[in-house]
Design a protein around this motif. Structure first.
Motif, PDB file in Angstrom:
ATOM      1  N   THR A  25     -16.187  18.036   3.754  1.00  0.00           N
ATOM      2  CA  THR A  25     -16.846  18.195   5.054  1.00  0.00           C
ATOM      3  C   THR A  25     -16.083  17.440   6.134  1.00  0.00           C
ATOM      4  N   GLY A  28     -12.954  19.395   6.854  1.00  0.00           N
ATOM      5  CA  GLY A  28     -13.109  20.830   7.010  1.00  0.00           C
ATOM      6  C   GLY A  28     -13.265  21.410   8.379  1.00  0.00           C
ATOM      7  N   SER A  31     -16.475  23.646   8.768  1.00  0.00           N
ATOM      8  CA  SER A  31     -16.898  24.514   7.665  1.00  0.00           C
ATOM      9  C   SER A  31     -18.088  23.889   6.948  1.00  0.00           C
ATOM     10  N   ASP A  32     -18.898  24.738   6.327  1.00  0.00           N
ATOM     11  CA  ASP A  32     -20.118  24.291   5.649  1.00  0.00           C
ATOM     12  C   ASP A  32     -19.870  24.188   4.145  1.00  0.00           C
ATOM     13  N   THR A  82     -16.167  31.271  -0.666  1.00  0.00           N
ATOM     14  CA  THR A  82     -16.116  31.596   0.761  1.00  0.00           C
ATOM     15  C   THR A  82     -17.087  32.698   1.152  1.00  0.00           C
ATOM     16  N   ASP A  91     -17.442  31.930   4.920  1.00  0.00           N
ATOM     17  CA  ASP A  91     -16.689  30.851   5.552  1.00  0.00           C
ATOM     18  C   ASP A  91     -15.384  30.646   4.784  1.00  0.00           C
ATOM     19  N   ARG A  92     -14.338  31.330   5.219  1.00  0.00           N
ATOM     20  CA  ARG A  92     -13.040  31.238   4.536  1.00  0.00           C
ATOM     21  C   ARG A  92     -12.383  29.870   4.739  1.00  0.00           C
ATOM     22  N   GLY A  93     -12.875  29.134   5.721  1.00  0.00           N
ATOM     23  CA  GLY A  93     -12.342  27.801   5.978  1.00  0.00           C
ATOM     24  C   GLY A  93     -12.610  26.833   4.837  1.00  0.00           C
ATOM     25  N   THR A  94     -13.634  27.098   4.030  1.00  0.00           N
ATOM     26  CA  THR A  94     -13.924  26.189   2.919  1.00  0.00           C
ATOM     27  C   THR A  94     -12.776  26.180   1.914  1.00  0.00           C
ATOM     28  N   THR A  97      -9.580  24.631   3.365  1.00  0.00           N
ATOM     29  CA  THR A  97      -9.642  23.168   3.388  1.00  0.00           C
ATOM     30  C   THR A  97      -9.308  22.588   2.030  1.00  0.00           C
TER      31      THR A  97
END
Length: 136
Positions: A25, A28, A31-32, A82, A91-94, A97
């Motif tokens: 977190t 990130g 991101s969740d 994701t 959420d592709r950012g997870t 990260t």
């Protein structure tokens, strides 16, 4: 390894710490990193900050009064984390990260984005929320 005919990825248990989720977190950018994305069987609090599980491979976890689990390897992450799940949006950012900040070598399998560990049950017992966890 998981018994034939079962529906586990690579082991019966996936263990994750709150510290890992908190570290992701912090890294990130919004991101969740909700625990539901990662689907651990066991979520552990009260560990050292960061990716505490990395040091557990090859060791044994005591869960509650008598349950035991042998930690076999780091958990490789994939696109499944994701995807939208329930109220969690895609959420592709997870995964980006994890890949950017926590890539680790898995012996015989190459380098992967990792979060958590896989473990196999080595001693029976009842495990309840809030039970102590020990590392041997």
């Amino acid at each position: 390894m998981a018994p034939p005919g079962t529906f586990f990825d690579l082991a019966a248990l996936h263990v994750l710490t709150r510290a890992t989720l908190e570290q992701l977190t912090a890294l990130g950018g919004g991101s969740d990193f909700d625990v539901l994305r990662y689907r651990p069987n066991v979520l552990i609090g009260g560990t050292d900050p960061g990716f505490a599980e990395d040091a557990w491979v090859g060791r044994s976890l005591g869960l509650g009064d008598s349950a035991r689990a042998g930690v076999s390897m780091l958990t490789m992450r994939c696109v499944m984390t994701t995807l939208a799940q329930g109220d969690l949006p895609e959420d592709r950012g997870t995964l980006r990260t994890v890949a950017r900040h926590h890539r680790r070598e898995i012996p015989g399998l190459g380098t992967w984005a990792c979060a958590g560990v896989y473990a196999d049950v080595t001693g029976e017992g009842v495990v309840r929320s809030g039970d102590p966890v020990t590392l041997a």
